[in-house]
Scaffold this motif. Structure first.
Motif, PDB file in Angstrom:
ATOM      1  N   UNK A 157       0.824  -1.202   0.000  1.00 26.97           N
ATOM      2  CA  UNK A 157       0.000   0.000   0.000  1.00 26.97           C
ATOM      3  C   UNK A 157       0.859   1.252   0.000  1.00 26.97           C
ATOM      4  N   UNK A 158       0.203   2.369  -0.245  1.00 30.80           N
ATOM      5  CA  UNK A 158       0.816   3.695  -0.148  1.00 30.80           C
ATOM      6  C   UNK A 158      -0.272   4.698   0.202  1.00 30.80           C
ATOM      7  N   UNK A 159       0.138   5.855   0.713  1.00 29.34           N
ATOM      8  CA  UNK A 159      -0.753   6.993   0.949  1.00 29.34           C
ATOM      9  C   UNK A 159      -0.151   8.185   0.244  1.00 29.34           C
ATOM     10  N   UNK A 160      -1.009   9.061  -0.264  1.00 34.15           N
ATOM     11  CA  UNK A 160      -0.519  10.264  -0.951  1.00 34.15           C
ATOM     12  C   UNK A 160      -1.059  11.511  -0.271  1.00 34.15           C
ATOM     13  N   UNK A 161      -0.167  12.456  -0.046  1.00 32.46           N
ATOM     14  CA  UNK A 161      -0.546  13.807   0.358  1.00 32.46           C
ATOM     15  C   UNK A 161      -0.669  14.577  -0.957  1.00 32.46           C
ATOM     16  N   UNK A 162      -1.904  14.723  -1.448  1.00 34.49           N
ATOM     17  CA  UNK A 162      -2.128  15.357  -2.751  1.00 34.49           C
ATOM     18  C   UNK A 162      -1.795  16.842  -2.746  1.00 34.49           C
ATOM     19  N   UNK A 163      -1.816  17.468  -1.605  1.00 38.27           N
ATOM     20  CA  UNK A 163      -1.523  18.899  -1.524  1.00 38.27           C
ATOM     21  C   UNK A 163      -0.037  19.190  -1.749  1.00 38.27           C
ATOM     22  N   UNK A 164       0.834  18.316  -1.253  1.00 33.67           N
ATOM     23  CA  UNK A 164       2.269  18.567  -1.354  1.00 33.67           C
ATOM     24  C   UNK A 164       3.027  17.549  -2.203  1.00 33.67           C
ATOM     25  N   UNK A 165       2.349  16.511  -2.700  1.00 33.53           N
ATOM     26  CA  UNK A 165       3.007  15.542  -3.571  1.00 33.53           C
ATOM     27  C   UNK A 165       3.954  14.609  -2.837  1.00 33.53           C
ATOM     28  N   UNK A 166       3.586  14.202  -1.628  1.00 32.91           N
ATOM     29  CA  UNK A 166       4.402  13.269  -0.860  1.00 32.91           C
ATOM     30  C   UNK A 166       3.697  11.919  -0.854  1.00 32.91           C
ATOM     31  N   UNK A 167       4.448  10.845  -1.150  1.00 33.60           N
ATOM     32  CA  UNK A 167       3.890   9.494  -1.171  1.00 33.60           C
ATOM     33  C   UNK A 167       4.558   8.714  -0.045  1.00 33.60           C
ATOM     34  N   UNK A 168       3.745   8.146   0.863  1.00 33.25           N
ATOM     35  CA  UNK A 168       4.210   7.423   2.042  1.00 33.25           C
ATOM     36  C   UNK A 168       4.087   5.920   1.827  1.00 33.25           C
ATOM     37  N   UNK A 169       5.064   5.168   2.354  1.00 33.79           N
ATOM     38  CA  UNK A 169       5.097   3.715   2.206  1.00 33.79           C
ATOM     39  C   UNK A 169       5.294   3.047   3.561  1.00 33.79           C
ATOM     40  N   UNK A 170       5.096   1.743   3.573  1.00 31.92           N
ATOM     41  CA  UNK A 170       5.376   0.930   4.759  1.00 31.92           C
ATOM     42  C   UNK A 170       6.882   0.955   5.023  1.00 31.92           C
ATOM     43  N   UNK A 171       7.278   0.833   6.272  1.00 28.80           N
ATOM     44  CA  UNK A 171       8.706   0.867   6.624  1.00 28.80           C
ATOM     45  C   UNK A 171       9.498  -0.254   5.961  1.00 28.80           C
ATOM     46  N   UNK A 172       8.840  -1.368   5.620  1.00 33.05           N
ATOM     47  CA  UNK A 172       9.589  -2.448   4.968  1.00 33.05           C
ATOM     48  C   UNK A 172       9.844  -2.163   3.491  1.00 33.05           C
ATOM     49  N   UNK A 173       9.400  -1.031   2.992  1.00 30.74           N
ATOM     50  CA  UNK A 173       9.702  -0.605   1.613  1.00 30.74           C
ATOM     51  C   UNK A 173      10.863   0.399   1.569  1.00 30.74           C
ATOM     52  N   UNK A 174      11.473   0.663   2.700  1.00 26.99           N
ATOM     53  CA  UNK A 174      12.605   1.604   2.765  1.00 26.99           C
ATOM     54  C   UNK A 174      13.699   1.169   1.794  1.00 26.99           C
ATOM     55  N   UNK A 175      14.159   2.103   0.972  1.00 22.85           N
ATOM     56  CA  UNK A 175      15.232   1.830   0.019  1.00 22.85           C
ATOM     57  C   UNK A 175      14.778   1.182  -1.273  1.00 22.85           C
ATOM     58  N   UNK A 176      13.512   0.770  -1.375  1.00 24.48           N
ATOM     59  CA  UNK A 176      13.003   0.175  -2.616  1.00 24.48           C
ATOM     60  C   UNK A 176      12.885   1.231  -3.702  1.00 24.48           C
ATOM     61  N   UNK A 177      13.077   0.816  -4.943  1.00 23.27           N
ATOM     62  CA  UNK A 177      12.885   1.705  -6.082  1.00 23.27           C
ATOM     63  C   UNK A 177      11.428   1.627  -6.525  1.00 23.27           C
ATOM     64  N   UNK A 178      10.799   2.782  -6.639  1.00 22.14           N
ATOM     65  CA  UNK A 178       9.379   2.902  -6.953  1.00 22.14           C
ATOM     66  C   UNK A 178       9.227   3.650  -8.271  1.00 22.14           C
TER      67      UNK A 178
END
Length: 131
Positions: A72-93
């Motif tokens: 999963x992911x969450x998006x802050x549409x106002x500022x263009x920030x996409x949040x991920x689960x901590x186990x996705x740290x360092x993954x290429x998206x």
């Protein structure tokens, strides 16, 4: 360009008549190993579809109080920030989305050192020294 306040400006895409429009964008970034997010280059259009992929895995969006799971992911549409689960740290998206434009901030507001706000601690001071 819209002035949001004295130091923040928005540069929106427009058609030949000056009407707002979005443009197709694709970005590939690594998820921050500290904050578990990425900052998109543009503000995403919340009325258009967004595709977020890690390798061949397509992730799904979750909203508000829902937890962010591995796929999963969450998006802050106002500022263009996409949040991920901590186990996705360092993954290429890879993210494909429609961009409305981008926001800019004055170099006077960007600090280069921690501490009190003084002119010598700003990016603008460095720019002025090298002009």
């Amino acid at each position: 360009m819209d002035k949001i306040n004295d130091t923040l400006f928005a540069h929106w895409h427009t058609d030949s008549n000056g009407n707002p429009q979005s443009v197709a964008c694709t970005e590939t970034q690594k998820v921050s190993p500290i904050h578990y997010c990425i900052q998109l280059n543009q503000i995403p259009d919340d009325s258009a579809s967004i595709q977020v992929k890690i390798g061949s895995t397509v992730l799904s969006e979750v909203f508000d109080s829902q937890p962010i799971g591995t796929n999963n992911y969450k998006i802050d549409y106002n500022d263009g920030i996409v949040w991920f689960s901590s186990n996705r740290a360092g993954n290429t998206v890879t993210i494909t989305y429609s961009g409305l434009g981008y926001k800019t901030i004055s170099a006077k507001r960007i600090m280069i050192n921690d501490g009190e706000y003084i002119e010598e601690n700003t990016l603008q001071h460095l720019v002025d020294l090298n002009a």
